[in-house]
Design a protein around this motif. Structure first.
Motif, PDB file in Angstrom:
ATOM      1  N   ALA A 166       7.977  18.149 -60.806  1.00  0.00           N
ATOM      2  CA  ALA A 166       7.692  18.094 -62.244  1.00  0.00           C
ATOM      3  C   ALA A 166       7.626  19.503 -62.829  1.00  0.00           C
ATOM      4  N   GLU A 167       6.950  20.407 -62.117  1.00  0.00           N
ATOM      5  CA  GLU A 167       6.847  21.795 -62.580  1.00  0.00           C
ATOM      6  C   GLU A 167       8.216  22.476 -62.579  1.00  0.00           C
ATOM      7  N   ALA A 168       8.974  22.301 -61.503  1.00  0.00           N
ATOM      8  CA  ALA A 168      10.291  22.927 -61.394  1.00  0.00           C
ATOM      9  C   ALA A 168      11.250  22.411 -62.468  1.00  0.00           C
ATOM     10  N   MET A 169      11.301  21.113 -62.643  1.00  0.00           N
ATOM     11  CA  MET A 169      12.242  20.550 -63.609  1.00  0.00           C
ATOM     12  C   MET A 169      11.857  20.902 -65.050  1.00  0.00           C
ATOM     13  N   THR A 170      10.561  21.010 -65.315  1.00  0.00           N
ATOM     14  CA  THR A 170      10.115  21.455 -66.637  1.00  0.00           C
ATOM     15  C   THR A 170      10.543  22.903 -66.864  1.00  0.00           C
ATOM     16  N   PHE A 171      10.451  23.716 -65.804  1.00  0.00           N
ATOM     17  CA  PHE A 171      10.927  25.102 -65.893  1.00  0.00           C
ATOM     18  C   PHE A 171      12.425  25.135 -66.190  1.00  0.00           C
ATOM     19  N   TYR A 172      13.211  24.350 -65.456  1.00  0.00           N
ATOM     20  CA  TYR A 172      14.665  24.341 -65.688  1.00  0.00           C
ATOM     21  C   TYR A 172      15.004  23.840 -67.086  1.00  0.00           C
ATOM     22  N   GLN A 173      14.220  22.911 -67.600  1.00  0.00           N
ATOM     23  CA  GLN A 173      14.434  22.463 -68.972  1.00  0.00           C
ATOM     24  C   GLN A 173      14.159  23.609 -69.949  1.00  0.00           C
ATOM     25  N   SER A 174      13.172  24.450 -69.660  1.00  0.00           N
ATOM     26  CA  SER A 174      12.901  25.603 -70.524  1.00  0.00           C
ATOM     27  C   SER A 174      14.025  26.638 -70.438  1.00  0.00           C
ATOM     28  N   VAL A 175      14.719  26.692 -69.317  1.00  0.00           N
ATOM     29  CA  VAL A 175      15.836  27.620 -69.133  1.00  0.00           C
ATOM     30  C   VAL A 175      17.092  27.103 -69.836  1.00  0.00           C
ATOM     31  N   PHE A 176      17.437  25.840 -69.596  1.00  0.00           N
ATOM     32  CA  PHE A 176      18.720  25.297 -70.035  1.00  0.00           C
ATOM     33  C   PHE A 176      18.643  24.384 -71.255  1.00  0.00           C
ATOM     34  N   GLY A 177      17.430  24.002 -71.652  1.00  0.00           N
ATOM     35  CA  GLY A 177      17.298  23.029 -72.739  1.00  0.00           C
ATOM     36  C   GLY A 177      17.675  21.653 -72.234  1.00  0.00           C
ATOM     37  N   GLY A 178      17.901  20.745 -73.150  1.00  0.00           N
ATOM     38  CA  GLY A 178      18.353  19.417 -72.769  1.00  0.00           C
ATOM     39  C   GLY A 178      17.247  18.390 -72.705  1.00  0.00           C
ATOM     40  N   VAL A 179      17.618  17.245 -72.183  1.00  0.00           N
ATOM     41  CA  VAL A 179      16.727  16.084 -72.116  1.00  0.00           C
ATOM     42  C   VAL A 179      16.479  15.754 -70.646  1.00  0.00           C
ATOM     43  N   MET A 180      15.205  15.560 -70.318  1.00  0.00           N
ATOM     44  CA  MET A 180      14.849  15.223 -68.944  1.00  0.00           C
ATOM     45  C   MET A 180      14.217  13.842 -68.887  1.00  0.00           C
ATOM     46  N   MET A 181      14.582  13.107 -67.876  1.00  0.00           N
ATOM     47  CA  MET A 181      13.911  11.835 -67.577  1.00  0.00           C
ATOM     48  C   MET A 181      13.371  11.942 -66.166  1.00  0.00           C
ATOM     49  N   SER A 182      12.282  11.209 -65.929  1.00  0.00           N
ATOM     50  CA  SER A 182      11.628  11.311 -64.631  1.00  0.00           C
ATOM     51  C   SER A 182      10.897  10.010 -64.310  1.00  0.00           C
ATOM     52  N   ASN A 183      10.931   9.629 -63.046  1.00  0.00           N
ATOM     53  CA  ASN A 183      10.190   8.472 -62.561  1.00  0.00           C
ATOM     54  C   ASN A 183       9.378   8.878 -61.349  1.00  0.00           C
ATOM     55  N   THR A 184       8.197   8.286 -61.208  1.00  0.00           N
ATOM     56  CA  THR A 184       7.350   8.557 -60.048  1.00  0.00           C
ATOM     57  C   THR A 184       7.533   7.459 -59.006  1.00  0.00           C
ATOM     58  N   PHE A 185       7.101   7.747 -57.790  1.00  0.00           N
ATOM     59  CA  PHE A 185       7.113   6.728 -56.743  1.00  0.00           C
ATOM     60  C   PHE A 185       6.198   5.574 -57.124  1.00  0.00           C
TER      61      PHE A 185
END
Length: 135
Positions: free
Chosen positions: A16-35
């Motif tokens: 979650a932390e890494a993907m939020t960081f990458y979203q701050s770098v590249f912009g865009g839309v993120m979706m995520s599901n938990t176990f």
């Protein structure tokens, strides 16, 4: 019909932390599901089973945590490469990815005429950035 080839990154428990960081770098839309959304209970239920970032530039980046019932397979043997002639955008990605990173090769003009740099970001992912020369 279309096809996509994209990196799928394996993280311990900080997707979650890494993907939020990458979203701050590249912009865009993120979706995520938990176990937990798929029935896993306990501490593993809060971990990310699948995250996907889709950017306006056409990049797709995926990632997942490693729950206790799976073997952790850390990154190794590959590098994520960004290249092109959009110097401003590529240099912007470099600047943002550099936050907390270990720079292996500074982003600077190389013998082949392009600007090139490499780094390992704060999540252990290796990146190469090549800005094609305009001449």
């Amino acid at each position: 019909m279309s096809q996509t080839l994209c990196p799928y990154l394996s993280f311990g428990t900080n997707t979650a932390e890494a993907m939020t960081f990458y979203q701050s770098v590249f912009g865009g839309v993120m979706m995520s599901n938990t176990f937990g959304e798929f029935g896993t209970e306990g501490p593993d239920g809060a971990l990310v089973m699948h995250a996907q970032l889709e950017t306006d530039a056409g990049f797709t980046l995926m990632g997942a945590d490693t729950p206790s019932f799976m073997e952790r397979k850390p990154q190794g043997g590959f590098v994520v490469s960004l290249s092109g002639d959009e110097a401003e955008a590529l240099k912007g990605y470099w600047e943002k990815l550099s936050d907390g990173a270990t720079v292996t090769t500074p982003l600077e003009k190389q013998m082949w005429g392009d600007e090139y740099g490499s780094l390992t970001d704060k999540f252990g992912v290796e990146w190469l950035i090549n800005v094609a020369s305009s001449s």
